[in-house]
Design an enzyme around this catalytic site. Structure first.
Site, short mmCIF file in Angstrom:
data_model
loop_
_atom_site.label_atom_id
_atom_site.label_comp_id
_atom_site.label_asym_id
_atom_site.label_seq_id
_atom_site.Cartn_x
_atom_site.Cartn_y
_atom_site.Cartn_z
N ASP A 218 0.83 -1.20 0.00
CA ASP A 218 0.00 0.00 0.00
C ASP A 218 0.87 1.26 0.00
O ASP A 218 1.90 1.32 0.70
CB ASP A 218 -0.84 -0.04 1.28
CG ASP A 218 -1.95 0.98 1.31
OD1 ASP A 218 -2.84 0.92 0.45
OD2 ASP A 218 -1.93 1.85 2.21
N GLU A 286 1.49 -0.60 -5.03
CA GLU A 286 0.52 0.46 -5.34
C GLU A 286 1.34 1.75 -5.33
O GLU A 286 1.56 2.36 -4.28
CB GLU A 286 -0.58 0.53 -4.28
CG GLU A 286 -1.64 1.55 -4.68
CD GLU A 286 -2.29 2.31 -3.54
OE1 GLU A 286 -3.40 2.78 -3.72
OE2 GLU A 286 -1.67 2.44 -2.46
C1 GLC Z 1 -4.32 2.98 -0.57
C2 GLC Z 1 -5.51 2.08 -0.45
C3 GLC Z 1 -6.67 2.88 0.04
C4 GLC Z 1 -6.34 3.44 1.41
C5 GLC Z 1 -5.04 4.24 1.36
C6 GLC Z 1 -4.51 4.49 2.73
O1 GLC Z 1 -4.47 3.93 -1.55
O2 GLC Z 1 -5.77 1.46 -1.67
O3 GLC Z 1 -7.86 2.15 0.11
O4 GLC Z 1 -7.37 4.25 1.87
O5 GLC Z 1 -4.03 3.55 0.67
O6 GLC Z 1 -4.01 3.32 3.30
#
Ligand code: GLC
Length: 566
Positions: A218, A286
């Site tokens: 993440d 991500e």
């Molecule tokens: C990422 C996740 C999202 C979350 C954010 C904070 O973007 O995909 O759902 O709110 O991180 O952890």
């Protein structure tokens, strides 16, 4: 017409993650085993057979770790324990055993940018004095102004409002400020502190030893902040980030001192070393980085294996744009030895069956959601386009990510009333940005009398399903020719049969006109008609088509896709 060049060579015996179709489960909304209205791991285990019959290779789970659930589990208070709302560590063992038997790999979500404010590390930091080792796990700073009453810099939370909150000392006096790039309940960790890196080495090993096949990481672009925490220079008049893809790398690093800093890569390399202690595991970032060459820096040989291709997800629905992003993706990832990923929907955006029914000028920014007072999307057009866009995506070489429910053609629940909304974005912007709840509503499994359509047997549901979800229930589609579910099954079957995940790929201009786009992957022609006119298909066996009623005349209508074995 001369044939266009091959832009991806066949890659026999590619590592599994290069070609995998990975299905994202958002655990609280997939299937609810105990009937409390929140999905859980026993619920997932009971439905694994249906995922096997869909034909996926792996599952990525959004977080199911212990959490106060202020950001639906992306606020973790214990990285090694399953949250009781989802089950127990034993439930996960059972799930892993069954998925292994079915040949489905499991990827879990790891959140290293921040913890929950309820994590023992943060609680210890609050109890400890300024400058202590416990405080050094997080980003505590003195405020500005005469009495420290102003935040240390101008950074804004992604969910709206300032990215800093001030604590109160045990004696009642105002204390330091701590950084939270998301909700105030999600304090950012200090990755300049080697102890934090040690903690995560240990967390990664813990899950790898349990047998998980990899991690989705993440906010992988945000872990390390720029030294000195200088002001950001990128906000618009509403204090929202502007796009930085037109800036040079150096300009972007200065403009956004909290994303994409060079030192992030040291942290990634360290992660990767831990992963490589185990066989055959995969690592997906991500990393919200753009343009593609910048994103490709996250997937260099000693960093992540994969990174989500968000530029592809947000590309305009038209042939030239799609062709360019696909070509650029394959080429830019290949330059660093990686393969591309493809994705159309996830738990942070508007489901593509609805998104593609919105006029481009009305499409909300990612993460904002559709406001119930926004113009209504054209849902029939959206679904038709979504099926076509997915059929085009699943023929591409590389790995594809699916988001639970898209195989049912599920639309966004965009008319959800404010009283149900739980995304912190909604509260932090006083409802101005409606947030992401509309894509997180529990799945309809069986069209029945319960309010949750077989999500459980009690009818409870943490977010209510819109009435229309009944018509999308899985049992109404299973085995029904022409249904979206059967379309997905067929696409995944043929993709596997023709080894298209690692196939030889080139554009097929000889089969194109100005309203169509065509490519050939391992001898399969994939043709997309964007319309408005129908097109006559070339000879060859139709393997799969989004147009269920394709007749002997072989006229492919607008917003339809066909796969033909040449
Ligand atoms: C990422 C996740 C999202 C979350 C954010 C904070 O973007 O995909 O759902 O709110 O991180 O952890």
């Amino acid at each position: 017409m001369p044939k266009s060049e091959i832009i991806a060579a066949a890659r026999p015996n590619a590592e599994w993650w290069r070609t995998a179709v990975i299905y994202q489960i958002y655990p609280r909304s997939f299937a609810d085993g105990n009937g409390d209205g929140i999905g859980d791991l026993p619920g997932v285990t009971s439905k694994l057979d249906s995922l096997a019959s869909l034909g996926i290779d792996a599952i990525w789970f959004s977080p199911f770790f212990k959490s106060p659930q202020k950001d639906a589990g992306y606020d973790i208070s214990d990285y090694k324990t399953i949250d009781p709302i989802f089950g127990t560590n034993e439930d996960l063992e059972a799930l892993l055993a069954k998925s292994k038997a079915l040949g489905i790999r499991i990827i879990v979500d790891i959140v290293p940018n921040h913890t929950s404010d309820q994590h023992a590390w943060f609680q210890a930091a609050l109890a400890a004095p300024e400058g202590s080792a416990a405080r050094d796990y997080y980003m505590f700073r003195e405020g500005k102004g005469t009495n420290g009453e102003l935040p240390p810099n101008n950074w804004q939370s992604i969910f709206g409002g300032p990215a800093w909150s001030r604590i109160t000392n045990p004696d009642g006096s105002a204390g330091q400020w701590y950084l939270h790039m998301f909700d105030s309940s999600q304090p950012d960790l200090n990755w300049d502190n080697p102890k934090v890196a040690d903690e995560f080495d240990d967390i990664l090993r813990f899950w790898l030893e349990k047998g998980v096949d990899g991690f989705r990481v993440d906010v992988a672009h945000g872990m390390v902040k720029r030294a000195g925490l200088p002001d950001a220079t990128i906000y618009d008049e509403n204090l929202r980030e502007r796009s930085i893809s037109n800036l040079t790398l150096e300009e972007a690093e200065t403009a956004v001192p909290y994303w994409g800093q060079p030192a992030v890569h040291d942290a990634i390399r360290r992660f990767r070393k831990v992963l490589d202690e185990f066989d055959d595991r995969a690592f997906c970032a991500e990393a919200s980085m753009s343009p593609l060459p910048r994103l490709a820096m996250w997937v260099r040989p000693d960093e992540y294996h994969q990174a989500f291709n968000f530029d592809y997800m947000t590309t305009a629905y038209e042939p030239a744009a799609l062709k360019k992003i696909i070509t650029d993706s394959i080429i830019e990832y290949a330059k660093v030895g990686a393969s591309s990923t493809w994705v159309m929907s996830n738990h942070d955006g508007i489901r593509h069956a609805t998104r593609l029914g919105i006029a481009p000028e009305n499409t909300p920014r990612p993460g904002d959601g559709i406001h119930p007072s926004d113009p209504a999307p054209d849902e029939a057009l959206g679904l038709r386009r979504a099926r076509a866009a997915t059929a085009f995506m699943l023929g591409l070489p590389g790995s594809s990510y699916l988001y639970q429910g898209e195989e049912l053609g599920l639309p966004e629940a965009w008319q959800l009333e404010g009283k149900y909304r739980q995304d912190p974005t909604y509260a932090r912007t006083n409802g101005k940005r409606i947030g992401r709840d509309g894509c997180r509503v529990p799945l309809p499994w069986v069209a029945d009398a319960t309010a949750s359509n077989g999500f459980n047997t009690t009818g409870e549901s943490w977010l209510p399903q819109p009435a229309a979800y009944r018509t999308f229930a899985r049992n109404l589609q299973d085995g029904v020719a022409g249904s979206t579910l059967e379309l997905y099954k067929r696409l995944l079957k043929e993709r596997k049969a023709f080894v298209m995940g690692s196939g030889e790929f080139r554009w097929a201009e000889e089969f194109q006109d100005k309203n169509t786009l065509a490519y050939i992957n391992n001898g399969v022609l994939v043709l997309f008609n964007f319309g408005p006119e129908s097109v006559i298909l070339p000879a060859g066996e139709v393997l799969v088509t989004t147009q269920h009623d394709l007749t002997a005349e072989r006229e492919l209508e607008h917003d339809q896709v066909v796969w033909i074995k040449l």
